[in-house]
Design a protein around this motif. Sequence first.
Motif, PDB file in Angstrom:
ATOM      1  N   THR A 234       0.830  -1.206   0.000  1.00  0.00           N
ATOM      2  CA  THR A 234       0.000   0.000   0.000  1.00  0.00           C
ATOM      3  C   THR A 234       0.864   1.255   0.000  1.00  0.00           C
ATOM      4  N   GLY A 363      -9.634  -0.472  -7.536  1.00  0.00           N
ATOM      5  CA  GLY A 363      -8.532  -0.433  -6.585  1.00  0.00           C
ATOM      6  C   GLY A 363      -8.971  -0.804  -5.188  1.00  0.00           C
ATOM      7  N   LEU A 366      -9.233  -4.613  -4.970  1.00  0.00           N
ATOM      8  CA  LEU A 366      -7.904  -5.219  -4.896  1.00  0.00           C
ATOM      9  C   LEU A 366      -7.305  -5.070  -3.500  1.00  0.00           C
ATOM     10  N   MET A 367      -7.461  -3.914  -2.891  1.00  0.00           N
ATOM     11  CA  MET A 367      -6.917  -3.701  -1.553  1.00  0.00           C
ATOM     12  C   MET A 367      -7.671  -4.542  -0.524  1.00  0.00           C
ATOM     13  N   HIS A 372      -3.105  -6.182  -4.305  1.00  0.00           N
ATOM     14  CA  HIS A 372      -2.874  -4.896  -4.942  1.00  0.00           C
ATOM     15  C   HIS A 372      -1.400  -4.625  -5.246  1.00  0.00           C
TER      16      HIS A 372
END
Length: 531
Positions: A234, A363, A366-367, A372
Amino acid sequence: MKGFDKVQALKNVGSSWFGLGVTIAVGILLSPYIIHHLGDEAYGIWVLVFSLTGYYGLFDLGIRSSIIRFVSKYRAVDDQNELTKLLNTTLFGYIGVAMLLLTLTGVGAVYVDRLFHVAPALTSTVRWVFVMVGASLALGFPLGMFGGVLEGLQRFYWLNMTNVLAMLVRAALTVVALHYGYGLLMVTFITVLLPMISAVVRMLVVFRLLPIRYGLQYVSRSSLRQVGNYGAVTFMIIVAARLRFKTDAMVIGAFLSSSAITFFSIGARPVDYAAEIVSSLAQIFTPMSSHFDARGDRQTLRNIFVLGNRACALVMFPLTAVLLVLGKAIIEVWVGAKYVSSYPVMVVLLIPVAIWSAQATSGRVLMGMGRHKTLAMVTLGEGIANLVLSIVLVQRFGILGDAFGTAIPLFLTCTLFLPRHLCKELEVPVGHFLVEAYSLPLSLSAVLAIVLFGLQSWFRAHNYWQLLFQIGVGGGLYCGMLLWYLLHGGHLGVRLPGRLGAMFGSAATAPRSSMDTPAELDGVLDKEGGL
């Protein structure tokens, strides 16, 4: 979707939009007041300092996203022990970050005026503004942890309520301060104080909602490794976001002037507002995706991906049409005809940001899944390209060159990479995704753009009432067309509640068994004609 609380989702989205609406309204009304009272030079310095200290966010190291991910996960499986270790470990880490940043703020205040073109008379002011903003952001790390916990608990409405109250009080105090002749220092003090107060309130709310024990004995190496592994990926996305959207003021300040920052900011601000509206919708999908990923519900993740992006596009595309057609009038009415020259900056930034925002759910999914890493590497490369291009182009084309430096890499990422990547991750055919997610928003927004162009040709808006009339007519037509579709469109049926639920992913558009494989997905589309 089993386990999906539609009422809570609507409360989260509704409160987010209400909060953002208040933020945008305050920004629209307050920004011209601040600009005209402080002047272009002082306002540019204000934007510059906040952009510079915005890089403090890099010291988050992805920890906040880890909090959201694992709070949601541990609540889904009811693991109180791991939750206790997670929160104590992250709080301990944030306290260390705050101490480091307070030290950096003291050192940076000495040199900040030497890095940018600042008038000698404003040198002392710049240093004090830097100290206040830097110190508040440093303390915001440990205090801000509790906001991440509320997101992980999917209690966004607590975040939004405290933000709204802080925003309104801040706006009122700013107006009073400027009215009585106070300058940049007082405006900065008010701006940094109110968010800290709201953070303390959120901390007290978390103590009540999540009664766990705090102490050094609960700090865990295993939790630290877990947070570090997830947060490291991240962190690349955080760096990319800073390079993408927070370098413009610094590049312009280094190569042009602080007053040029003001003109760029005016062109970029409406685009930021539009993207923030979509982001406030998409933010609910990270903890939601983490929840269903922890339960192994792959089908629900597909529904969130497709229907969530459609919801984002239904919001972003009409906003894009409004800004493209009425952009010059919006700037003139908002801050004055002097700044209409910022319109080209708005257009250059708007197109790629619109495409990116229409995929805001991607996004987040994915996180939520913890998948991600590839997205992080691509966006980091994009951010570096953004910085290099902006430095090269700003020296030749001014603020418009800086805008192109941001727009070109972002456009490539959101068209050539993002759709295919997530479709591959979730085994959804790209064609199915594009048609189902974007055909309706594009069609409705094209009609909206034509209507707005006709209104603009009829008369040019020169005040808020004329502008609101044009937006109201266009917006009313858009909402009417969308409502008609919800009531009568396609194979979704004729009952409004079912369709509203489907937009939030509460039900699949085909039987579950028919949505399990890409080949069968194509079969459903061929049979029923798509959405």
